[in-house]
Write an enzyme that holds these catalytic residues in place. Structure first.
Site, PDB file in Angstrom:
ATOM      1  N   LYS A  74      15.337 -22.980 -35.696  1.00 21.34           N
ATOM      2  CA  LYS A  74      16.422 -22.340 -36.450  1.00 21.34           C
ATOM      3  C   LYS A  74      16.056 -20.873 -36.652  1.00 21.34           C
ATOM      4  O   LYS A  74      14.887 -20.567 -36.958  1.00 21.34           O
ATOM      5  CB  LYS A  74      16.564 -23.060 -37.800  1.00 21.34           C
ATOM      6  CG  LYS A  74      17.697 -22.557 -38.669  1.00 21.34           C
ATOM      7  CD  LYS A  74      17.764 -23.345 -39.978  1.00 21.34           C
ATOM      8  CE  LYS A  74      18.908 -22.910 -40.857  1.00 21.34           C
ATOM      9  NZ  LYS A  74      18.983 -23.675 -42.112  1.00 21.34           N
ATOM     10  N   SER A 149      23.498 -25.798 -42.783  1.00 19.39           N
ATOM     11  CA  SER A 149      23.438 -24.552 -42.039  1.00 19.39           C
ATOM     12  C   SER A 149      22.686 -24.649 -40.712  1.00 19.39           C
ATOM     13  O   SER A 149      22.806 -23.761 -39.882  1.00 19.39           O
ATOM     14  CB  SER A 149      22.790 -23.455 -42.898  1.00 19.39           C
ATOM     15  OG  SER A 149      21.468 -23.818 -43.230  1.00 19.39           O
ATOM     16  N   SER A 173      21.007 -28.793 -45.375  1.00 19.27           N
ATOM     17  CA  SER A 173      21.214 -28.131 -44.081  1.00 19.27           C
ATOM     18  C   SER A 173      20.583 -28.782 -42.865  1.00 19.27           C
ATOM     19  O   SER A 173      20.900 -28.396 -41.743  1.00 19.27           O
ATOM     20  CB  SER A 173      20.744 -26.692 -44.160  1.00 19.27           C
ATOM     21  OG  SER A 173      21.723 -25.947 -44.806  1.00 19.27           O
TER      22      SER A 173
HETATM   23  N1  GLN Z   1      25.379 -26.053 -47.712  1.00 14.91           N
HETATM   24  C1  GLN Z   1      24.401 -25.748 -48.702  1.00 14.91           C
HETATM   25  C2  GLN Z   1      24.497 -24.298 -49.086  1.00 14.91           C
HETATM   26  O1  GLN Z   1      25.267 -23.618 -48.503  1.00 14.91           O
HETATM   27  C3  GLN Z   1      23.021 -26.057 -48.208  1.00 14.91           C
HETATM   28  C4  GLN Z   1      22.523 -25.044 -47.263  1.00 14.91           C
HETATM   29  C5  GLN Z   1      21.081 -25.236 -46.891  1.00 14.91           C
HETATM   30  O2  GLN Z   1      20.492 -26.311 -47.096  1.00 14.91           O
HETATM   31  N2  GLN Z   1      20.483 -24.185 -46.379  1.00 14.91           N
HETATM   32  O3  GLN Z   1      23.819 -23.836 -49.923  1.00 14.91           O
END
Ligand code: GLN
Length: 467
Positions: A74, A149, A173
């Site tokens: 990532k 994400s 994410s």
């Molecule tokens: N969707 C969640 C957020 O936007 C989790 C994102 C993540 O785990 N990086 O904060």
């Protein structure tokens, strides 16, 4: 599914394939970038590493299990000498000065990084549409989102562009895109894997974790990456997940809990609800004891998580002001330089979170919002401690809704935040949670007490054997 790592390892050792062939094939797919899953393809370094592996095999030397296995990263991890953009304009030309500990451990084991993967910018999102590299599309249907994400990472695994990928999970994410693309994804216990070299989103819940097509590959990669690192004081040493945990099933009579607030609600899609209940019934038929549990309302979990995550990201991203990292646009004076640089180079979603986070932390509001959220977080942790005295595993759908169409989340951030309803609570509690592509259309999440990753593997194996 069998271990992709072991299968490829065997083919390399048997000389059925060369590492260069495998790497070239995957690089060609990644270069097409059909799903917008690749920010930077690491062609030159990957081919050089593949050649080394091939030379070793040709010389009759032994290779390790992970040697020559191609993987994805990532684009929020530092890998020395490569661009690490966090899918933002801000860092698009920022080169990593060093390598993240988790990634270094994989390199030391001989795995070959192929690609820095597209994601929501700085981890801010649930669909991988908040990125300056183009929205990532779902591996199985390009009209749908990849989830986020770590969307690029999940898609690359699902499409076999990488054998495994390393995602990052702050509030879901890894687990949510794994569910949306029908692969496995693990958020380990907070601290099990060092965060050193992972760009900070919300430091108190950020976790490093693997995404793969088989449970065994999750185990292999997890075992390599975990352990104490003096550069991350929240990291700890832990036992490796054994093959026994992976291959056994839960004994009859094991107590499996689920949260009533997640299931007995109109907010849960009717198909997912039916599939989830059918899975519970099958577990019960196998002799498991299903235990309904009380929990906070999903809206409270989402509000608590976002109050804290926004506060933490606002302070973490304060370091990006055009001085030390990434781009800089000169203004009339220093203050202007800061504000122009930040206004031009963060995405709308990231700016929304910085503004929200600074509000949460500001004088006059911090008691009302930040401290209240901290109290709720303590309550959540206490509840997990209690629940896991009673049950071995808690099972839940990954999301309350089906995979959204591309574009819907961008129009309505509130709906996007609510799609995190089932993942964020486990992040606040720091407990290990595994997504398995089983049970419902968006997969299932299995959660155990802190440091009990082994139970997750045994439970996943039990689910895989259900008829
Ligand atoms: N969707 C969640 C957020 O936007 C989790 C994102 C993540 O785990 N990086 O904060």
């Amino acid at each position: 599914m069998e271990s992709q790592i072991k299968a490829l390892h065997q083919k390399l050792v048997n000389k059925e394939l060369t590492c260069t062939q495998v790497v070239k094939e995957k690089l060609a797919e990644l270069n097409k970038n059909l799903h917008h899953s690749a920010n930077y393809v690491l062609e030159e370094s990957a081919l050089a590493l593949a050649k080394k592996v091939d030379d070793k095999i040709a010389n009759g030397e032994k290779i390790n299990l992970l040697e020559g296995i191609p993987f994805g990263i990532k684009d929020v991890y530092l890998l020395q000498g490569t661009y690490s953009s966090a899918s933002s304009y801000f860092l698009r030309k920022y080169k990593s000065p060093y390598t993240a500990t988790a990634i270094q451990k994989l390199l030391d084991a001989g795995a070959i990084p192929l690609v820095k993967e597209n994601c929501d910018s700085f981890g801010h999102g649930s669909s991988s549409e908040n990125t300056v590299f183009g929205a990532v599309t779902n591996a199985h249907d390009t009209s749908l989102v990849a989830g986020g994400s770590s969307g690029g990472s999940a898609v690359n695994v699902a499409k076999d562009y990488t054998i495994f990928s390393i995602g990052g999970d702050t509030g879901g994410s890894i687990r949510q895109p794994a569910g949306y693309n029908k692969v496995f994804g693990l958020k380990p216990t907070y601290g099990k894997i060092s965060r050193y070299g992972l760009m900070a989103y919300a430091s108190s819940t950020d976790c490093v974790g693997p995404i793969a097509k088989s449970l065994e590959d999750i185990q292999i990669v997890l075992n390599v990456m975990s352990g104490k690192d003096w550069r991350d004081q929240t990291s700890f040493d832990s036992e490796k997940v054994s093959d026994e945990a992976l291959n056994s099933t839960l004994p009859k009579g094991t107590k499996i809990g689920y949260y009533k607030t997640f299931i007995d609600t109109e907010a849960l899609n009717a198909d997912i609800k039916a599939e989830f209940k059918a899975t519970l019934a099958k577990l019960e038929a196998e002799g498991m004891q299903i235990v309904p549990l009380d929990f906070l309302d999903a809206n409270v979990l989402v509000s608590t998580y976002y109050a804290l995550a926004m506060a933490e990201t606002a302070s973490n991203l304060a370091r990006l002001d055009g001085t030390n990292y990434g781009v800089r646009t000169e203004g009339e004076n220093l203050k202007d330089t800061y504000s122009i640089t930040r206004s031009e180079n963060f995405t709308e979603e990231t700016k929304r979170r910085i503004v929200g986070g600074n509000q949460v932390l500001s004088q006059g509001h911090s008691e009302e919002i930040y401290l209240k959220a901290q109290q709720l977080r303590n309550k959540i942790s206490a509840q997990f401690a209690e629940d896991f005295k009673n049950v071995s595993v808690i099972i839940s759908p990954v999301t309350p809704n089906k995979v959204p169409k591309i574009g819907t989340n961008l129009k309505d951030p509130m709906t996007m935040y609510l799609s995190d309803a089932y993942t964020v609570g486990f992040s606040l509690g720091g407990v290990p949670t595994l997504t398995v592509p089983l049970g419902t259309e968006v997969g299932l999440q299995l959660t155990a007490a802190k440091k009990q990753e082994a139970t997750l593997f045994t439970c996943a194996n039990t689910l895989a054997k259900l008829k």
